[in-house]
Write an enzyme that holds these catalytic residues in place. Structure first.
Site, mmCIF file in Angstrom:
data_model
loop_
_atom_site.group_PDB
_atom_site.id
_atom_site.type_symbol
_atom_site.label_atom_id
_atom_site.label_comp_id
_atom_site.label_asym_id
_atom_site.label_seq_id
_atom_site.Cartn_x
_atom_site.Cartn_y
_atom_site.Cartn_z
ATOM 1 N N CYS A 145 11.720 55.201 67.924
ATOM 2 C CA CYS A 145 11.085 56.510 67.738
ATOM 3 C C CYS A 145 12.115 57.624 67.657
ATOM 4 C CB CYS A 145 10.083 56.777 68.851
ATOM 5 S SG CYS A 145 10.773 56.673 70.515
ATOM 6 N N HIS A 435 9.483 58.944 74.866
ATOM 7 C CA HIS A 435 9.028 58.758 73.495
ATOM 8 C C HIS A 435 9.333 60.010 72.688
ATOM 9 C CE1 HIS A 435 6.780 57.147 70.171
ATOM 10 N NE2 HIS A 435 5.907 58.145 70.184
#
Length: 485
Positions: A145, A435
């Site tokens: 990510c 994230h």
């Protein structure tokens, strides 16, 4: 009834004429089979030619209901003269479909080794059914990510995207084998260009950046694994590697200016003269689209507390790292900029060896922005180490979406550089278990979108500011007011 019995008797095996048996040798059998093969081959050839002639007569073209991936990745884009727009993939006109022209083939033009290598290994794994141009996600291929959010922000950098969509990079690829680490100069550039083209094509819901990640992992082993990494570190490595493959600089010419610069920095010449010559030397050594867009200039000033000797040093940056005031729940971007340029005292073990005093002295040090780039990338320093532990600051930093005025924070020749935000890399959670998500302003629809790996959705401007903001991407809309330009 008699007639029916008669027909039945004539067709019965007992009444049928006996066939004369004939022995056939193996050689004759083989020749017969070969003859049949030749006959069938001729029939197939005739049929293929007939079908081809029929196809050309009808003037059929490729169905546009199923996109031509090769055409998109080869960069068959028709770009308008307006830098802020990129046209759809061009198609043949109806009038030309009724004509067949034998293609002219120039066998003297060969694809580069980088093109052949990248094209033969590329596997974007596209999922069709795009939501629009520039609204394509990136598959997460294992804690990737951090990479996906950075790629989306770079792909939404309008002048950089146009550089790749218009294939301008083709003429800038560095063919000097000694300056790159790969066997094929430009291989990483070709891969990055393919991703940018696919993201802007509007044909795919998502693609995979696996091949790009593998190439980056070759340059820096930390990115070869499937562990979570820092997005800002990846951004710097990616930009540096792409720059090296596009670098048109001449190191030998730059060396001629280095000695002169060293003497200038300790001279009494105006700082603007020293800054300009330092910048010119850097441009001789490093020259690419990434330097033109992302690179700015620092100036560091040291003043001896004993004899007032002043030393000026210049350096370049492509990402401005700003400290965040500690111990506060919220602040604004200008607070971070002021903290960045705050004067500090060098004392104790950090004393400066004054060239006039010839011994270590207490000194005042001040680091300032001297020249701003067209694309201002701001890295908010949220992570710090406390022993072996890495700590994250969750401070909410307020930043403007439009009209970021840097006049009060630049010492150099910039007049009134003003910036608008167009992308943000956000980090949620801690580094090891966090994230990354990208927010980008789409150039085609003038709307903001949230890029969460393969998932893309529109967001309102009220969602852009948060304590998760990690890297801010600003574009100067009056570039004539920046630096030496």
């Amino acid at each position: 009834m008699a007639e029916s019995d008669s027909k039945s008797n004539r067709l019965s095996p007992s009444n049928s004429p006996k066939l004369k048996q004939r022995s056939i040798s193996k050689h004759q059998l083989d020749e017969g089979i070969s003859g049949l093969d030749r006959s069938f081959a001729k029939l197939n050839t005739d049929e293929s030619e007939s079908r081809r002639d029929s196809f050309l007569t009808r003037g059929l073209s490729r169905s546009q209901s199923f996109p031509n991936l090769a055409q998109v990745l080869d960069g068959d884009f028709s770009v308008s003269s307006d830098e802020s727009s990129v046209a759809d993939v061009s198609s043949r006109s109806n009038s030309s479909r009724n004509e067949f022209t034998t293609p002219l083939i120039n066998r003297g033009v060969k694809p580069s080794s980088a093109e052949l290598s990248a094209a033969s290994n590329r596997n974007l794994m596209p999922l069709f059914g795009g939501q629009g141009k520039g609204v394509t996600g990136l598959r997460n291929i294992g804690n990737s990510c951090y990479m996906n959010s950075v790629i989306q922000c770079l792909a939404n950098t309008v002048p950089l995207a146009d550089y790749f969509l218009r294939r301008l990079y083709k003429q800038d690829v560095n063919r000097n084998q000694t300056s790159v680490k790969r066997n094929y100069p430009g291989e990483l550039v070709e891969e990055f260009a393919a991703i940018v083209k696919a993201l802007h094509s509007g044909q795919y819901r998502c693609i995979s950046p696996k091949d790009l990640k593998n190439l980056i992992g070759y340059y820096k082993k930390a990115f070869a694994n499937f562990e979570q990494q820092d997005a800002q570190e990846f951004l710097m490595v990616l930009v540096d590697c792409l720059h090296e493959e596009l670098n048109k600089g001449n190191t030998n010419k730059a060396k001629d200016l280095e000695k002169e610069i060293q003497s200038l920095e300790d001279s009494c010449l105006p700082i603007v003269t020293v800054g300009r010559k330092t910048w010119d030397a850097e441009k001789l050594r490093n020259d690419s689209v990434f330097i033109d867009l992302f690179q700015g200039q620092y100036v560091s000033t040291l003043t001896c507390c004993y004899c007032s000797k002043v030393s000026v040093k210049f350096d370049t940056f492509s990402c401005l790292t700003l400290p965040i005031p500690s111990g506060v729940m919220s602040c604004n971007l200008k607070d971070c900029l002021q903290l960045f340029s705050k004067e500090e005292l060098m004392t104790g073990s950090s004393k400066w060896k004054c060239p006039r005093c010839k011994e270590p002295r207490d000194a005042r040090k001040k680091l300032e922005i001297y020249k701003l780039p067209r694309i201002l990338t701001i890295h908010l320093k949220r992570f710090s180490y406390e022993g072996v532990w890495r700590k994250k600051l969750e401070t909410n930093v307020d930043f403007p979406l439009t009209g970021l005025d840097m006049t009060d924070h630049v010492r150099g020749p910039d007049k009134r550089p003003t910036y608008d935000l167009y992308a943000v890399t956000n980090h949620y959670g801690m580094l090891e278990g966090g994230h990354y998500i990208g927010f980008c302003k789409n150039r085609y629809y003038n709307k903001w979108f949230k890029f969460d790996d393969h998932e893309v959705q529109e967001i309102t401007t009220s969602k852009i500011k948060s304590s998760a903001a990690y890297i801010l991407f600003y574009m100067c809309y009056n570039p004539g007011n920046s630096g030496y330009d």
